[in-house]
Design an enzyme around this catalytic site. Structure first.
Site, PDB file in Angstrom:
ATOM      1  N   HIS A 224       0.868  -1.188   0.000  1.00 55.43           N
ATOM      2  CA  HIS A 224       0.000   0.000   0.000  1.00 55.43           C
ATOM      3  C   HIS A 224       0.901   1.233   0.000  1.00 55.43           C
ATOM      4  CE1 HIS A 224      -3.828   2.032   1.463  1.00 55.43           C
ATOM      5  NE2 HIS A 224      -2.941   2.914   1.905  1.00 55.43           N
TER       6      HIS A 224
ATOM      7  N   HIS B  82       1.711   5.087  -0.777  1.00 53.09           N
ATOM      8  CA  HIS B  82       1.349   6.463  -1.140  1.00 53.09           C
ATOM      9  C   HIS B  82       2.506   7.006  -1.983  1.00 53.09           C
ATOM     10  CE1 HIS B  82      -2.409   7.068   1.196  1.00 53.09           C
ATOM     11  NE2 HIS B  82      -1.964   5.967   1.793  1.00 53.09           N
TER      12      HIS B  82
ATOM     13  N   CYS C  33      -4.154  10.652   4.287  1.00 53.68           N
ATOM     14  CA  CYS C  33      -4.708  10.273   5.582  1.00 53.68           C
ATOM     15  C   CYS C  33      -4.860  11.536   6.399  1.00 53.68           C
ATOM     16  CB  CYS C  33      -3.817   9.271   6.304  1.00 53.68           C
ATOM     17  SG  CYS C  33      -4.453   8.893   7.951  1.00 53.68           S
TER      18      CYS C  33
ATOM     19  N   ASN D 296      -2.532   7.857  -2.913  1.00 52.81           N
ATOM     20  CA  ASN D 296      -1.966   6.530  -3.162  1.00 52.81           C
ATOM     21  C   ASN D 296      -1.406   6.456  -4.569  1.00 52.81           C
ATOM     22  OD1 ASN D 296      -4.456   6.117  -1.263  1.00 52.81           O
ATOM     23  ND2 ASN D 296      -3.182   4.307  -0.982  1.00 52.81           N
TER      24      ASN D 296
HETATM   25  P1  HMG Z   1     -12.042   7.201  20.775  1.00 53.55           P
HETATM   26  O1  HMG Z   1     -12.478   8.614  20.869  1.00 53.55           O
HETATM   27  O2  HMG Z   1     -10.895   6.735  21.613  1.00 53.55           O
HETATM   28  O3  HMG Z   1     -13.302   6.255  20.947  1.00 53.55           O
HETATM   29  O4  HMG Z   1     -11.714   6.927  19.253  1.00 53.55           O
HETATM   30  P2  HMG Z   1     -13.849   5.496  22.224  1.00 53.55           P
HETATM   31  O5  HMG Z   1     -13.604   4.046  22.043  1.00 53.55           O
HETATM   32  O6  HMG Z   1     -13.340   6.165  23.479  1.00 53.55           O
HETATM   33  O7  HMG Z   1     -15.414   5.789  22.106  1.00 53.55           O
HETATM   34  C1  HMG Z   1     -15.931   7.131  22.210  1.00 53.55           C
HETATM   35  C2  HMG Z   1     -17.313   7.204  21.611  1.00 53.55           C
HETATM   36  O8  HMG Z   1     -17.231   6.943  20.213  1.00 53.55           O
HETATM   37  C3  HMG Z   1     -18.298   6.192  22.159  1.00 53.55           C
HETATM   38  O9  HMG Z   1     -19.573   6.832  22.168  1.00 53.55           O
HETATM   39  C4  HMG Z   1     -18.312   5.112  21.132  1.00 53.55           C
HETATM   40  O10 HMG Z   1     -19.529   4.384  21.041  1.00 53.55           O
HETATM   41  C5  HMG Z   1     -18.118   5.896  19.861  1.00 53.55           C
HETATM   42  P3  HMG Z   1     -20.239   7.277  23.567  1.00 53.55           P
HETATM   43  O11 HMG Z   1     -20.367   5.993  24.347  1.00 53.55           O
HETATM   44  O12 HMG Z   1     -19.246   8.228  24.168  1.00 53.55           O
HETATM   45  O13 HMG Z   1     -21.508   7.884  23.105  1.00 53.55           O
HETATM   46  N1  HMG Z   1     -17.477   5.056  18.841  1.00 53.55           N
HETATM   47  C6  HMG Z   1     -17.953   4.833  17.606  1.00 53.55           C
HETATM   48  N2  HMG Z   1     -19.022   5.279  16.946  1.00 53.55           N
HETATM   49  C7  HMG Z   1     -19.212   4.828  15.698  1.00 53.55           C
HETATM   50  N3  HMG Z   1     -18.391   3.959  15.084  1.00 53.55           N
HETATM   51  C8  HMG Z   1     -17.298   3.498  15.695  1.00 53.55           C
HETATM   52  C9  HMG Z   1     -17.052   3.953  17.008  1.00 53.55           C
HETATM   53  N4  HMG Z   1     -16.067   3.679  17.893  1.00 53.55           N
HETATM   54  C10 HMG Z   1     -16.341   4.358  18.992  1.00 53.55           C
HETATM   55  N5  HMG Z   1     -16.489   2.632  15.068  1.00 53.55           N
HETATM   56  C11 HMG Z   1     -11.605   5.433  17.380  1.00 53.55           C
HETATM   57  C12 HMG Z   1     -11.227   5.662  18.825  1.00 53.55           C
HETATM   58  C13 HMG Z   1     -10.861   4.214  16.907  1.00 53.55           C
HETATM   59  C14 HMG Z   1     -13.101   5.195  17.298  1.00 53.55           C
HETATM   60  C15 HMG Z   1     -11.224   6.685  16.563  1.00 53.55           C
HETATM   61  O14 HMG Z   1      -9.891   6.973  16.815  1.00 53.55           O
HETATM   62  C16 HMG Z   1     -11.412   6.496  15.079  1.00 53.55           C
HETATM   63  O15 HMG Z   1     -12.527   6.387  14.590  1.00 53.55           O
HETATM   64  N6  HMG Z   1     -10.309   6.483  14.302  1.00 53.55           N
HETATM   65  C17 HMG Z   1     -10.355   6.270  12.879  1.00 53.55           C
HETATM   66  C18 HMG Z   1      -9.317   7.101  12.175  1.00 53.55           C
HETATM   67  C19 HMG Z   1      -9.334   6.789  10.698  1.00 53.55           C
HETATM   68  O16 HMG Z   1     -10.330   6.357  10.143  1.00 53.55           O
HETATM   69  N7  HMG Z   1      -8.192   7.028  10.002  1.00 53.55           N
HETATM   70  C20 HMG Z   1      -8.075   6.807   8.602  1.00 53.55           C
HETATM   71  C21 HMG Z   1      -8.026   5.360   8.218  1.00 53.55           C
HETATM   72  S1  HMG Z   1      -6.425   4.620   8.463  1.00 53.55           S
HETATM   73  C22 HMG Z   1      -5.529   5.017   7.013  1.00 53.55           C
HETATM   74  O17 HMG Z   1      -5.971   5.805   6.231  1.00 53.55           O
HETATM   75  C23 HMG Z   1      -4.238   4.297   6.739  1.00 53.55           C
HETATM   76  C24 HMG Z   1      -4.364   3.219   5.656  1.00 53.55           C
HETATM   77  O18 HMG Z   1      -4.772   3.776   4.414  1.00 53.55           O
HETATM   78  C25 HMG Z   1      -3.008   2.498   5.457  1.00 53.55           C
HETATM   79  C26 HMG Z   1      -1.845   3.474   5.263  1.00 53.55           C
HETATM   80  O19 HMG Z   1      -1.876   4.306   4.338  1.00 53.55           O
HETATM   81  O20 HMG Z   1      -0.911   3.364   6.063  1.00 53.55           O
HETATM   82  C27 HMG Z   1      -5.390   2.148   6.052  1.00 53.55           C
HETATM   83 MG    MG Z   2      -3.482   4.748   2.994  1.00 53.07          MG
END
Ligand code: HMG
Ligand code: MG
Length: 299
Positions: free
Chosen positions: A207, A209, A240, A249
Site C-alpha cells: 500500500h 502512497h 490520511c 496513493n
Molecule cells: P475514541 O475517541 O478513543 O473512541 O476513538 P472510544 O472508544 O473512546 O469511544 C468514544 C465514543 O465513540 C463512544 O460513544 C463510542 O460508542 C463511539 P459514547 O459511548 O461516548 O456515546 N465510537 C464509535 N461510533 C461509531 N463507530 C465506531 C465507534 N467507535 C467508537 N467505530 C476510534 C477511537 C478508533 C473510534 C477513533 O480513533 C477512530 O474512529 N479512528 C479512525 C481514524 C481513521 O479512520 N483514520 C483513517 C483510516 S487509516 C488510514 O488511512 C491508513 C491506511 O490507508 C493504510 C496506510 O496508508 O498506512 C489504512
Molecule cells: Mg493509505
C-alpha cells in the site's frame, strides 16, 4: 520472475475520499464505486465504519454501503477500528473487513487514540468475531517505512505488528507506506524480514502512497519478490487526515499501465477506468494527479 496476474485492491473510494475537503454526496460515491466495478476492478474498498467525528467524509457509511453491496462479483471491504465498527459493518452484511494497526506509537495515538499494544488488544476480539462470522479480515499496518513524527521506522517494529495481526487470524496484511517515503531496497528488506519471521509472501499486500514518486518502483520490487496484491487508488486520490505529510496513493491507472506493459493481467479496462477518474475529478473540482490519467485524457 513476475506474477502472471495481479489483484488490484482499489482504495479510492475509502482512502481517496476520506481525505477530500469537499463533501461528496452519497449517490456520487455510489456511482463512483459502480463505475470502478464496471472498469473491471473486483476488490473495491467502499468506506469506513469509524467514528463519524474522526472522519466526517465517510460518515455516510450506513447510507452508502447498501447502495453498492449487491454488485455482482465484487468484494467490498470496509474499515473497522473496533467492536462498534465491526457491529455496524456486520449489520449491513459486510463480508470483508479491515482493521488498521500502526508500526509506530505516534501514529497509533494520532489515528486510533491508543498505544500500539492497546490497539492490538482492541483488534484481537474484532478479528475473532469477524472470523467466527465467516468474514474475511485484512490487517493494515501503517507507517511501515517512515513516520512523520518518529522518522525512520525500525523493521523489527513492523514485523512485530505484522506477526501479531497474523496470530490473531488476519487473512491478509497490507504494508502501508502512509507518507510515501519508501524506496525499493527498503521494501525488499522488509519483505525478506517478514518471510524470515514466518509471514509468507502470499498473504502480503503493498500500500504505497506516492508522495516522493516512488510508488511504482516500490511496487515493481514487491512484485519481483512475489507479492501479487497491490493497493491503488483510481486517479491517485488519497491521503490520511491523521498524517499530514500523506498524499494520494499510487494511482490505479499508473499501476495498470505498468502491469499491462509487463504483460501482467489485471482484468481492468484502462480506458473505462481513466474515464471514471476523469468523471470523479470533475465532481471534486480538481484534476487527477495521475500521469497516466493526464496522458490518456489529452489523446
Ligand atoms: P475514541 O475517541 O478513543 O473512541 O476513538 P472510544 O472508544 O473512546 O469511544 C468514544 C465514543 O465513540 C463512544 O460513544 C463510542 O460508542 C463511539 P459514547 O459511548 O461516548 O456515546 N465510537 C464509535 N461510533 C461509531 N463507530 C465506531 C465507534 N467507535 C467508537 N467505530 C476510534 C477511537 C478508533 C473510534 C477513533 O480513533 C477512530 O474512529 N479512528 C479512525 C481514524 C481513521 O479512520 N483514520 C483513517 C483510516 S487509516 C488510514 O488511512 C491508513 C491506511 O490507508 C493504510 C496506510 O496508508 O498506512 C489504512
Ligand atoms: Mg493509505
Amino acid at each position: 520472475g513476475l506474477p502472471a496476474r495481479v489483484r488490484i485492491y482499489e482504495v479510492g473510494a475509502r482512502d481517496g475520499l476520506q481525505n477530500e475537503q469537499a463533501a461528496v454526496p452519497t449517490p456520487v460515491k455510489a456511482e463512483f464505486i459502480r463505475r470502478l466495478a464496471d472498469s473491471g476492478l473486483t476488490t473495491i474498498e467502499a468506506t469506513s465504519f469509524v467514528h463519524p467525528k474522526w472522519v466526517p467524509q465517510l460518515a455516510d457509511a450506513e447510507e452508502l454501503f447498501p447502495l453498492v453491496s449487491s454488485l455482482p462479483g465484487v468484494a467490498l471491504p470496509v474499515l473497522v477500528p473496533n467492536r462498534r465498527g465491526l457491529e455496524r459493518a456486520l449489520a449491513l452484511g459486510a463480508e470483508h473487513v479491515a482493521v488498521f494497526a500502526s508500526a509506530t506509537e505516534s501514529f497509533a495515538k494520532a489515528n486510533l487514540n491508543r498505544t500500539v499494544d492497546e490497539s492490538l488488544a482492541v483488534f484481537e476480539p474484532v478479528v475473532r468475531h469477524a472470523k467466527d462470522a465467516g468474514v474475511h479480515v485484512r490487517g493494515y499496518v501503517s507507517m511501515c517505512f517512515g513516520d512523520p513524527w518518529e522518522g525512520a521506522v525500525p523493521l523489527h517494529q513492523v514485523a512485530r505488528v505484522c506477526t501479531a495481526l497474523r496470530d490473531m487470524g488476519c487473512d491478509e496484511l497490507s504494508l502501508g507506506d502512509t507518507i510515501g517515503v519508501a524506496t525499493p531496497g527498503h521494501v525488499l528488506e522488509l519483505l525478506h524480514l517478514l518471510n524470515e519471521v514466518g509471514v509468507p509472501t502470499n498473504v502480503i499486500g503493498v500500500h504505497f502512497h506516492d508522495t516522493y514518486g516512488q510508488a511504482l518502483a516500490n511496487t515493481l520490487a514487491a512484485l519481483q519478490h512475489g507479492v501479487t496484491t497491490v493497493d491503488a487508488s483510481a486517479g491517485g486520490l488519497g491521503g490520511c487526515p491523521y498524517a499530514k505529510s500523506a498524499t494520494g496513493n499510487l494511482a490505479t491507472e499508473d499501476l495498470v499501465w505498468m502491469l499491462h506493459g509487463l504483460g501482467i493481467e489485471t482484468g481492468v479496462d484502462l480506458g473505462r477506468l481513466t474515464a471514471t477518474s476523469g468523471w470523479m475529478a470533475e465532481r471534486l473540482g480538481r484534476p487527477s494527479p495521475s500521469r497516466t490519467v493526464r496522458a490518456l485524457s489529452h489523446k
